[in-house]
Design an enzyme around this catalytic site. Structure first.
Site, PDB file in Angstrom:
ATOM      1  N   SER A  33      32.751 -79.588  17.617  1.00  0.00           N
ATOM      2  CA  SER A  33      33.354 -78.520  16.826  1.00  0.00           C
ATOM      3  C   SER A  33      33.165 -77.197  17.556  1.00  0.00           C
ATOM      4  O   SER A  33      32.890 -77.191  18.760  1.00  0.00           O
ATOM      5  CB  SER A  33      32.741 -78.504  15.424  1.00  0.00           C
ATOM      6  OG  SER A  33      33.475 -77.669  14.565  1.00  0.00           O
ATOM      7  N   ASN A  34      33.319 -76.086  16.858  1.00  0.00           N
ATOM      8  CA  ASN A  34      33.151 -74.774  17.484  1.00  0.00           C
ATOM      9  C   ASN A  34      32.586 -73.784  16.469  1.00  0.00           C
ATOM     10  O   ASN A  34      32.307 -74.146  15.326  1.00  0.00           O
ATOM     11  CB  ASN A  34      34.484 -74.294  18.072  1.00  0.00           C
ATOM     12  CG  ASN A  34      35.549 -74.153  16.997  1.00  0.00           C
ATOM     13  OD1 ASN A  34      35.433 -73.349  16.088  1.00  0.00           O
ATOM     14  ND2 ASN A  34      36.590 -74.979  17.082  1.00  0.00           N
ATOM     15  N   ARG A  35      32.426 -72.548  16.881  1.00  0.00           N
ATOM     16  CA  ARG A  35      31.685 -71.555  16.090  1.00  0.00           C
ATOM     17  C   ARG A  35      32.515 -70.844  15.025  1.00  0.00           C
ATOM     18  O   ARG A  35      32.039 -69.895  14.409  1.00  0.00           O
ATOM     19  CB  ARG A  35      31.110 -70.473  17.021  1.00  0.00           C
ATOM     20  CG  ARG A  35      30.076 -70.997  17.976  1.00  0.00           C
ATOM     21  CD  ARG A  35      29.497 -69.838  18.792  1.00  0.00           C
ATOM     22  NE  ARG A  35      28.550 -70.313  19.778  1.00  0.00           N
ATOM     23  CZ  ARG A  35      27.292 -70.660  19.490  1.00  0.00           C
ATOM     24  NH1 ARG A  35      26.842 -70.583  18.250  1.00  0.00           N
ATOM     25  NH2 ARG A  35      26.495 -71.079  20.446  1.00  0.00           N
ATOM     26  N   ALA A 100      40.572 -72.291  14.455  1.00  0.00           N
ATOM     27  CA  ALA A 100      40.127 -72.588  15.821  1.00  0.00           C
ATOM     28  C   ALA A 100      40.142 -74.110  15.977  1.00  0.00           C
ATOM     29  O   ALA A 100      39.146 -74.794  15.722  1.00  0.00           O
ATOM     30  CB  ALA A 100      38.733 -72.028  16.056  1.00  0.00           C
TER      31      ALA A 100
END
Ligand code: CTP
Ligand code: CA
Length: 227
Positions: A33-35, A100
């Site tokens: 995943s991402n932030r 995102a």
């Protein structure tokens, strides 16, 4: 409640917003995943609602409650986000893709928990569907398509290329190297880049104000699309 009457300039419009990260499973308990916190997308959904729009918000996993008066669809993966977005895009006058989306996913997620005895796994990745590019292909005449771009270098060149490749009307460019911009924070520093090459740098602002600035500048086509 504000004392001044809110602008109701989006009355009669449907706005589809995406928010948050996606999660791409490695096995039943792990993911890539991402932030992304989802704050920018949620701020956009709330601002559009307050201006009178019917709002559909498709969001990846975030720690934010459903905004009142917004149709919220919670998804995990890029594939699920694509499905939800394609279902709701035909009715939308504007689509704003603040999510995102993970660019890659494990090609073969393990059916069972990966065990360490087997040694460090080599994980093969494959590209996820580019949701925004697909929306650009299917864009109805009269529909406004807004993308986001998180960049660390060659900002305007990259933004202009993405506008063309994805058939966008506006891209919200984020220099994620600046403190007070991008992921996890409550403020954002963005530059709006239009299809004709014009660009406008906005000062650092709370994400809600950035959202209203974006909605103020939606490049609506002259012809209103058929319902
Ligand atoms: N996006 C999308 N589907 C993907 C990847 C990105 O819809 N699989 C959308 C994002 O929601 C965003 C825009 O495309 O609105 C640009 O995302 P960004 O990550 O900046 O660009 P990419 O095209 O993914 O290119 P790169 O990450 O290599 O810069
Ligand atoms: Ca990307």
């Amino acid at each position: 409640e504000a004392l001044l009457a809110a602008r109701r300039d989006l009355e009669g419009r449907t706005v589809l917003v995406t928010a948050g990260p996606t999660r791409e499973p490695l096995d039943p308990i792990r993911f890539l995943s991402n932030r992304s916190s989802g704050k920018m997308g949620f701020a956009l959904a709330e601002a559009a609602r307050d201006r009178g729009a019917r709002v559909v918000l498709v969001t990846g996993p975030v720690h934010l409650p459903d905004p009142a008066g917004v149709q919220v669809i919670r998804v995990e993966t890029a594939a699920q986000m694509l499905e939800a977005v394609l279902r709701h895009a035909p009715a939308a006058d504007a689509v704003i893709k603040a999510a995102a989306v993970a660019d890659f996913r494990p090609a073969r997620p393990a059916a069972h928990k990966i065990k360490k005895e087997a040694g460090a796994p080599v994980v093969e990745l494959e590209p996820t569907p580019d949701i925004l590019k697909e929306l650009g292909r299917r864009k109805a005449p009269g529909q406004v398509l807004v993308g986001f771009a998180a960049e660390t270098q060659d900002l305007l060149e990259n933004a202009n290329r993405k506008i063309r490749e994805k058939n966008l009307d506006l891209i919200v460019l984020n220099d994620v190297t600046q403190p007070g911009a991008g992921f996890e924070v409550d403020t954002n520093i963005v530059t709006l880049v239009y299809r004709d090459g014009r660009h406008e740098a906005l000062p650092p602002m709370p994400k809600r104000q950035v959202a209203d600035a974006i909605l103020d500048r939606l490049p609506w086509p002259r012809v209103r699309r058929e319902a």
